[in-house]
Design a protein around this motif. Structure first.
Motif: not given
Length: 441
Positions: A49-51, A38-44, A53-63, A169-177
């Protein structure tokens, strides 16, 4: 101290409890499997921590619930589940955009039945193709979302995976979505093509009717607007089109021409050239008139611009030399002025253009057309240095009509002097400066 980057509407996620990460280690130990599966403690920790920054770009009605589940999956290191939730959220938003565009209009564009069940049954790859076709995503968006689709199919919990992804890789994926699907809530509505064409070909637009169609055209995206502009250009050029339909076509394009992008202009020129290539003279002639009336002559090639300027100049010259010229000149003079404001006069017709205007301005033995005098003044004032030089050389030669009028009639000499006073002396080329001084004196 460096300035801090502005952060707006950034969600504050709770800190990961001290029990979460140890619980993952305890779980793997109890199952007798290595913690490294499974993902390491550091990766989690870094993904968490970066989540925000990406979520703030999602309009509130889509959260919604999918975003919440994605966050829970990240907190436990289930990045394969998190990318599946993020992808599903992006797909739902793209479907919403297609639906808002108008399913009947999509059916018109695809020339096939397209109802809500067809949209829901559409594979993700086909949905991305459709969104690109409808201009709901850009080419960049299509490229990166298609990459995300591959990642989701091969590395998410949706299917048996061929490997795993880490936090970056996950953060990059989320950023593009987020960037190409979730962040943009604008959803242009399509224009009903059949109804629009029927309206253009019908009776003259009423004020309210025209306003409604113009609003719809401005609300749609560039690609469909380009398609509809090309259609009304075709209506205008159709020899069988009714005059109300041609006038409606001009009204539409006149109102939209300020927003014509490079693709729209290029498409119009290509269609115009195609008429010439096919030898379709009626449509080609009408197309030239279309460009003239919209003030877009500059888009045509030099030979076609020459033909337009020559024809307009010749018509004024014929009116000047015909019966009742003082009454007939004004509309031809105004038309020539309108054309001259669309771009530089082609060199091949410049001398004829200058001589015609100059002769009309100075008049003949019977006087001048006072109804056109103001237009002639504007034309003379807009002369380029090359055209100023041509006027002075023509006036100085006894081999030209203008030269003979100036030499033989005092009224024409006086009118030429008035014409030269309309010109800024700084614009007079040095090669004709001596003749300019002579005529002024």
């Amino acid at each position: 101290m460096s300035a801090m980057l502005p952060i707006s509407n950034e969600p504050v996620l709770p800190a990961l409890p001290a029990t979460v990460l140890p619980a993952i280690a305890a779980l793997t130990a109890s199952l007798g499997i290595p913690r490294t599966v499974l993902a390491s403690d550091e990766e989690i920790a870094y993904a968490w921590r970066d989540l925000p920054r990406e979520i703030r770009e999602i309009p509130s009605e889509l959260r919604d619930a999918l975003i919440a589940r994605m966050c829970v999956a990240v907190s436990t290191g289930l990045f394969d589940g998190a990318i599946n939730y993020a992808w599903n959220a992006a797909i739902i938003q793209l479907r919403s955009k297609v639906k808002n565009f108008g399913l009947p209009i999509v059916a018109q564009i695809l020339q096939a039945d397209f109802e809500e069940r067809h949209l829901l049954e559409l594979q993700d790859s086909r949905l991305l193709d459709l969104c690109l076709k409808l201009n709901l995503i850009t080419e960049d968006g299509f490229f990166f979302l298609d990459q995300c689709r591959d990642v989701r199919n091969n590395y998410s919990a949706a299917h048996p995976t061929i490997g795993s992804i880490n936090d970056r890789e996950f953060v990059t994926f989320l950023n593009r979505c987020v960037r190409y699907a979730l962040a943009d809530t604008s959803s242009p509505r399509g224009v009903d093509i059949g109804a629009f064409i029927a309206a253009v070909k019908g009776a003259r637009f009423t004020g309210n009717q025209f306003g409604v169609w113009l609003q719809r055209l401005n609300a749609t995206h560039d690609a469909q607007r380009q398609l509809l502009v090309a259609m009304v250009h075709g209506i205008y050029c159709d020899p069988n089109a009714s005059e109300p339909g041609r006038l409606n076509s001009l009204d539409v394009c006149e109102s939209l021409k300020a927003s014509f992008n490079a693709a729209t202009r290029s498409d119009l020129v290509n269609r115009h050239s195609e008429y010439a290539a096919k030898g379709d003279e009626p449509r080609h002639t009408a197309s030239v008139q279309f460009f003239e009336k919209l003030g877009l002559l500059v888009l045509l090639n030099e030979s076609e611009q020459h033909a337009v300027f020559f024809r307009a100049t010749e018509r004024l010259w014929n009116a000047h030399n015909g019966m009742n010229n003082f009454y007939n000149e004004p509309p031809f003079a105004e038309r020539l002025y309108e054309i001259s404001q669309q771009g530089a006069v082609p060199e091949t017709v410049q001398e004829h253009f200058v001589q015609t205007i100059s002769c009309c301005y100075v008049g003949n033995g019977y006087g001048v057309s006072w109804g056109a005098a103001a237009t002639y003044e504007m034309l003379v004032k807009s002369f380029s240095p090359r055209e100023i030089a041509a006027m002075i050389r023509l006036a100085a030669s006894n081999q030209t009509i203008l030269g003979r009028r100036v030499a033989g009639l005092s009224s024409c000499r006086q009118r030429l002097k008035q014409a030269l006073h309309l010109i800024d002396p700084a614009s007079v080329p040095s090669g004709v400066k001596a003749w300019y001084d002579y005529f002024i004196a």
